[in-house]
Design a protein around this motif. Structure first.
Motif, PDB file in Angstrom:
ATOM      1  N   ASP A 166       0.793  -1.292  -0.132  1.00  0.00           N
ATOM      2  CA  ASP A 166       0.070  -0.076  -0.046  1.00  0.00           C
ATOM      3  C   ASP A 166       1.018   1.339   0.023  1.00  0.00           C
ATOM      4  N   ALA A 167       1.995   1.082   0.703  1.00  0.00           N
ATOM      5  CA  ALA A 167       3.167   2.378   0.718  1.00  0.00           C
ATOM      6  C   ALA A 167       3.824   2.387  -0.609  1.00  0.00           C
ATOM      7  N   GLY A 168       3.623   1.566  -1.511  1.00  0.00           N
ATOM      8  CA  GLY A 168       4.648   1.357  -2.437  1.00  0.00           C
ATOM      9  C   GLY A 168       5.903   0.865  -2.528  1.00  0.00           C
ATOM     10  N   GLU A 169       6.174   0.502  -1.308  1.00  0.00           N
ATOM     11  CA  GLU A 169       7.512  -0.239  -1.006  1.00  0.00           C
ATOM     12  C   GLU A 169       7.546  -1.930  -1.476  1.00  0.00           C
ATOM     13  N   LEU A 170       7.591  -1.883  -2.881  1.00  0.00           N
ATOM     14  CA  LEU A 170       7.328  -3.171  -3.216  1.00  0.00           C
ATOM     15  C   LEU A 170       8.609  -4.141  -3.176  1.00  0.00           C
ATOM     16  N   GLU A 171       9.584  -3.586  -3.084  1.00  0.00           N
ATOM     17  CA  GLU A 171      10.754  -4.537  -2.669  1.00  0.00           C
ATOM     18  C   GLU A 171      10.704  -5.230  -1.506  1.00  0.00           C
ATOM     19  N   GLU A 172      10.591  -4.367  -0.260  1.00  0.00           N
ATOM     20  CA  GLU A 172      10.218  -4.572   1.023  1.00  0.00           C
ATOM     21  C   GLU A 172       9.108  -5.718   1.260  1.00  0.00           C
TER      22      GLU A 172
END
Length: 287
Positions: A166-172
Motif C-alpha cells: 500500500d505504501a509502494g515499498e514493493l521490494e520490501e
C-alpha cells in the motif's frame, strides 16, 4: 490453546461452527466453565465470519454473563472475539479500545499468543497507516521474543507485507512475502503456503517481473487442478499477468472464471465493487 482449537478451518466457518457445537454438546457436563466459555467465544467467531453479527454478539453476551474474574484466558478470548465482530461489522471505533484492553490483559495473564493476536488486529483496525504499522511491528517484536506466540510470524510477515504494498515499498514487501512463504512451508500449512506463494507472485507482477509472476500463478492453477480449493484470486492474477503481456485473448477465460468466483465474495463485493465490475466487463467479452 485448547484442544478444540485444532478444529478450526478458517476458510469454512459454517462447518467449523458445527464442529464446535458438537464439541460443546459432548463436553457440556465434562468440562469446567472456563473451558466452555472459551469454546463459546470461538462459536461466536465462526458466526462473525459468516456475517451473522447479531448472533455472534448474542453468543458473546452469554459468555460475558458467566465470566469469572480469575478466568483471565477466557476474558482475553472473549474480548478478542467481541471486538473482532465489531471490526468485521465496520464498527472500528468500538473495536480499537477493546483490542487494546485485550493486548494489556494478554500480557498480564502471560498469554502472549493472544496478546499478539490483539496487537495484530490493531494492526488491521487502527485508523491510520502509521498506527497500523506501529502495531504490526509491535506484534512482530513480541512474537519473535516469545516462542509461544511464534505461530503469528507468518501472518505478521503477510500483513506488514501488504502495508508495504500500500505504501509502494514493493521490494520490501517481496522480502516479507518470501519470509512468510518460508515460514509457512516450515509449518507444513498447505493453505497458508498457497496464499504466501500467491502474494509473492502478485508483487512480482507489480514490479514488472511478469513472466516470473505468471509462472507461479500457473503452478497454483496446477495445484487447483490437482485438488486444491478453487481460488478466484489466482484466476484474477493469472488474467492480469496475461493482460500485461498483451495476451488479452488468453486472459479472457481467466477473467471470466475470476468473476464467477469473486462476485460471490461478500467482502470484496462490498469493499471493492469497481474491481468486481471490471472483472464482469472482461468476463462478458470472454463469452
Amino acid at each position: 490453546m485448547r484442544d478444540f482449537d485444532k478444529l478450526w478451518d478458517y476458510r469454512h466457518p459454517a462447518e467449523t461452527e458445527q464442529a464446535f457445537r458438537r464439541e460443546l454438546t459432548a463436553k457440556q457436563n465434562r468440562e469446567g466453565g472456563e473451558y466452555l466459555a472459551e469454546l463459546r467465544t470461538q462459536i461466536a467467531r465462526t458466526l462473525g465470519l459468516q456475517g451473522k453479527f447479531d448472533e455472534a454478539h448474542d453468543t458473546l453476551d452469554e459468555v460475558q454473563a458467566v465470566l469469572a474474574e480469575d478466568w483471565l484466558t477466557a476474558r482475553v478470548r472473549y474480548l478478542l472475539e467481541r471486538v473482532r465482530v465489531f471490526n468485521s461489522s465496520s464498527r472500528q471505533t468500538e473495536a480499537i479500545p477493546l483490542f487494546l484492553e485485550a493486548w494489556n490483559l494478554g500480557i498480564e495473564a502471560g498469554e502472549h499468543d493472544y496478546a499478539v493476536d490483539a496487537a495484530h488486529m490493531l494492526g488491521i483496525a487502527e485508523l491510520t497507516p502509521e498506527t497500523r504499522m506501529a502495531w504490526n511491528l509491535k506484534a512482530l517484536a513480541h512474537a519473535e521474543a516469545h516462542p509461544g506466540a511464534s505461530r503469528w510470524l507468518g501472518s505478521l510477515y503477510n500483513n506488514i507485507g501488504w502495508a508495504k504494498v500500500d505504501a509502494g515499498e514493493l521490494e520490501e514487501a517481496l522480502d516479507l512475502f518470501e519470509r512468510a512463504y518460508a515460514f509457512r512451508r516450515k509449518q507444513d500449512n498447505p493453505g497458508a503456503t498457497f496464499i504466501a506463494k500467491w502474494s509473492i507472485a502478485k508483487v512480482l507482477r507489480l514490479i514488472r517481473r511478469t513472466e516470473e509472476a505468471l509462472e507461479i500463478q500457473q503452478e497454483l492453477l496446477a495445484d487447483i487442478e490437482q485438488g486444491a480449493e478453487q481460488d478466484g484470486y489466482v484466476y484474477e492474477e493469472t488474467a492480469e499477468c496475461l493482460l500485461s503481456l498483451d495476451r488479452l485473448e488468453d486472459a479472457k477465460p481467466y477473467f471470466a472464471k475470476a468473476y464467477e468466483l469473486l462476485s460471490q465474495d461478500r467482502w470484496l463485493a462490498g469493499h471493492e465493487p469497481a474491481r468486481v465490475e471490471r472483472l464482469k466487463e472482461l468476463a462478458v467479452q470472454a463469452r
